[in-house]
Design a protein around this motif. Structure first.
Motif, PDB file in Angstrom:
ATOM      1  N   UNK A  13     -43.670 -15.308 -40.919  1.00  0.00           N
ATOM      2  CA  UNK A  13     -42.378 -14.665 -41.102  1.00  0.00           C
ATOM      3  C   UNK A  13     -42.026 -14.663 -42.575  1.00  0.00           C
ATOM      4  N   UNK A  14     -41.341 -13.593 -42.984  1.00  0.00           N
ATOM      5  CA  UNK A  14     -40.961 -13.413 -44.371  1.00  0.00           C
ATOM      6  C   UNK A  14     -39.533 -12.904 -44.409  1.00  0.00           C
ATOM      7  N   UNK A  15     -38.703 -13.481 -45.264  1.00  0.00           N
ATOM      8  CA  UNK A  15     -37.356 -12.966 -45.471  1.00  0.00           C
ATOM      9  C   UNK A  15     -37.380 -12.205 -46.786  1.00  0.00           C
ATOM     10  N   UNK A  16     -37.076 -10.913 -46.696  1.00  0.00           N
ATOM     11  CA  UNK A  16     -37.124 -10.040 -47.862  1.00  0.00           C
ATOM     12  C   UNK A  16     -35.833  -9.253 -47.944  1.00  0.00           C
ATOM     13  N   UNK A  17     -35.074  -9.490 -48.992  1.00  0.00           N
ATOM     14  CA  UNK A  17     -33.806  -8.792 -49.212  1.00  0.00           C
ATOM     15  C   UNK A  17     -32.896  -8.910 -47.986  1.00  0.00           C
ATOM     16  N   UNK A  18     -32.845 -10.108 -47.416  1.00  0.00           N
ATOM     17  CA  UNK A  18     -31.981 -10.377 -46.278  1.00  0.00           C
ATOM     18  C   UNK A  18     -32.522  -9.921 -44.937  1.00  0.00           C
ATOM     19  N   UNK A  19     -33.691  -9.312 -44.927  1.00  0.00           N
ATOM     20  CA  UNK A  19     -34.292  -8.831 -43.681  1.00  0.00           C
ATOM     21  C   UNK A  19     -35.457  -9.739 -43.308  1.00  0.00           C
ATOM     22  N   UNK A  20     -35.496 -10.150 -42.061  1.00  0.00           N
ATOM     23  CA  UNK A  20     -36.562 -11.028 -41.600  1.00  0.00           C
ATOM     24  C   UNK A  20     -37.681 -10.206 -40.957  1.00  0.00           C
ATOM     25  N   UNK A  21     -38.904 -10.409 -41.454  1.00  0.00           N
ATOM     26  CA  UNK A  21     -40.066  -9.664 -40.977  1.00  0.00           C
ATOM     27  C   UNK A  21     -41.105 -10.614 -40.414  1.00  0.00           C
ATOM     28  N   UNK A  22     -41.819 -10.162 -39.393  1.00  0.00           N
ATOM     29  CA  UNK A  22     -42.992 -10.882 -38.887  1.00  0.00           C
ATOM     30  C   UNK A  22     -44.195 -10.013 -39.242  1.00  0.00           C
ATOM     31  N   UNK A  23     -45.179 -10.611 -39.914  1.00  0.00           N
ATOM     32  CA  UNK A  23     -46.296  -9.871 -40.488  1.00  0.00           C
ATOM     33  C   UNK A  23     -47.605 -10.501 -40.043  1.00  0.00           C
ATOM     34  N   UNK A  24     -48.606  -9.661 -39.773  1.00  0.00           N
ATOM     35  CA  UNK A  24     -49.923 -10.204 -39.458  1.00  0.00           C
ATOM     36  C   UNK A  24     -50.443 -10.973 -40.668  1.00  0.00           C
ATOM     37  N   UNK A  25     -50.966 -12.141 -40.425  1.00  0.00           N
ATOM     38  CA  UNK A  25     -51.380 -13.050 -41.495  1.00  0.00           C
ATOM     39  C   UNK A  25     -52.629 -12.558 -42.230  1.00  0.00           C
ATOM     40  N   UNK A  26     -53.510 -11.851 -41.552  1.00  0.00           N
ATOM     41  CA  UNK A  26     -54.808 -11.485 -42.124  1.00  0.00           C
ATOM     42  C   UNK A  26     -54.876 -10.012 -42.506  1.00  0.00           C
ATOM     43  N   UNK A  27     -55.426  -9.750 -43.676  1.00  0.00           N
ATOM     44  CA  UNK A  27     -55.701  -8.387 -44.121  1.00  0.00           C
ATOM     45  C   UNK A  27     -56.824  -7.826 -43.246  1.00  0.00           C
ATOM     46  N   UNK A  28     -56.706  -6.572 -42.785  1.00  0.00           N
ATOM     47  CA  UNK A  28     -57.748  -6.015 -41.933  1.00  0.00           C
ATOM     48  C   UNK A  28     -59.059  -5.734 -42.675  1.00  0.00           C
ATOM     49  N   UNK A  29     -59.066  -5.775 -43.994  1.00  0.00           N
ATOM     50  CA  UNK A  29     -60.282  -5.486 -44.764  1.00  0.00           C
ATOM     51  C   UNK A  29     -61.285  -6.628 -44.672  1.00  0.00           C
ATOM     52  N   UNK A  30     -60.913  -7.807 -45.167  1.00  0.00           N
ATOM     53  CA  UNK A  30     -61.827  -8.953 -45.164  1.00  0.00           C
ATOM     54  C   UNK A  30     -61.108 -10.237 -44.751  1.00  0.00           C
TER      55      UNK A  30
END
Length: 95
Positions: A23-40
């Motif tokens: 989870x990441x809080x960015x400019x007051x907005x809370x986001x859930x993001x996949x931890x791994x880059x799909x490239x490598x």
């Protein structure tokens, strides 16, 4: 903006349909993001967050992803990352 306003919240890590997330809080907005880059499989939770451009850069091969849509903006072609706005559970962007 203080550094903590865009820092990953390690205590909120959850498994999200088999995808590791953070989870990441960015400019007051809370986001859930996949931890791994799909490239490598670089760890995006260790990537560089650009709060002004609303992007995250993979620390492994420097692919850049939009934190609004998950779209890959630059780097070796690998597709989108999964993102969900936790304050808007309907807005889920999947690869």
């Amino acid at each position: 903006m203080t550094p903590s306003s865009c820092a990953p919240e390690a205590d909120d890590e959850l498994d999200w349909g088999g995808v590791e997330t953070f989870d990441l809080v960015l400019q007051g907005q809370r986001l859930r993001i996949s931890r791994r880059c799909p490239h490598r499989a670089g760890r995006l939770d260790y990537g560089v967050v650009n709060a002004d451009k609303r992007t995250v850069t993979c620390p492994l091969h420097f692919s850049v992803f939009s934190l609004d849509t998950g779209e890959q903006l630059s780097g070796s072609p690998c597709g989108r990352i999964q993102i969900s706005r936790l304050d808007d559970p309907i807005a889920i962007f999947k690869p």
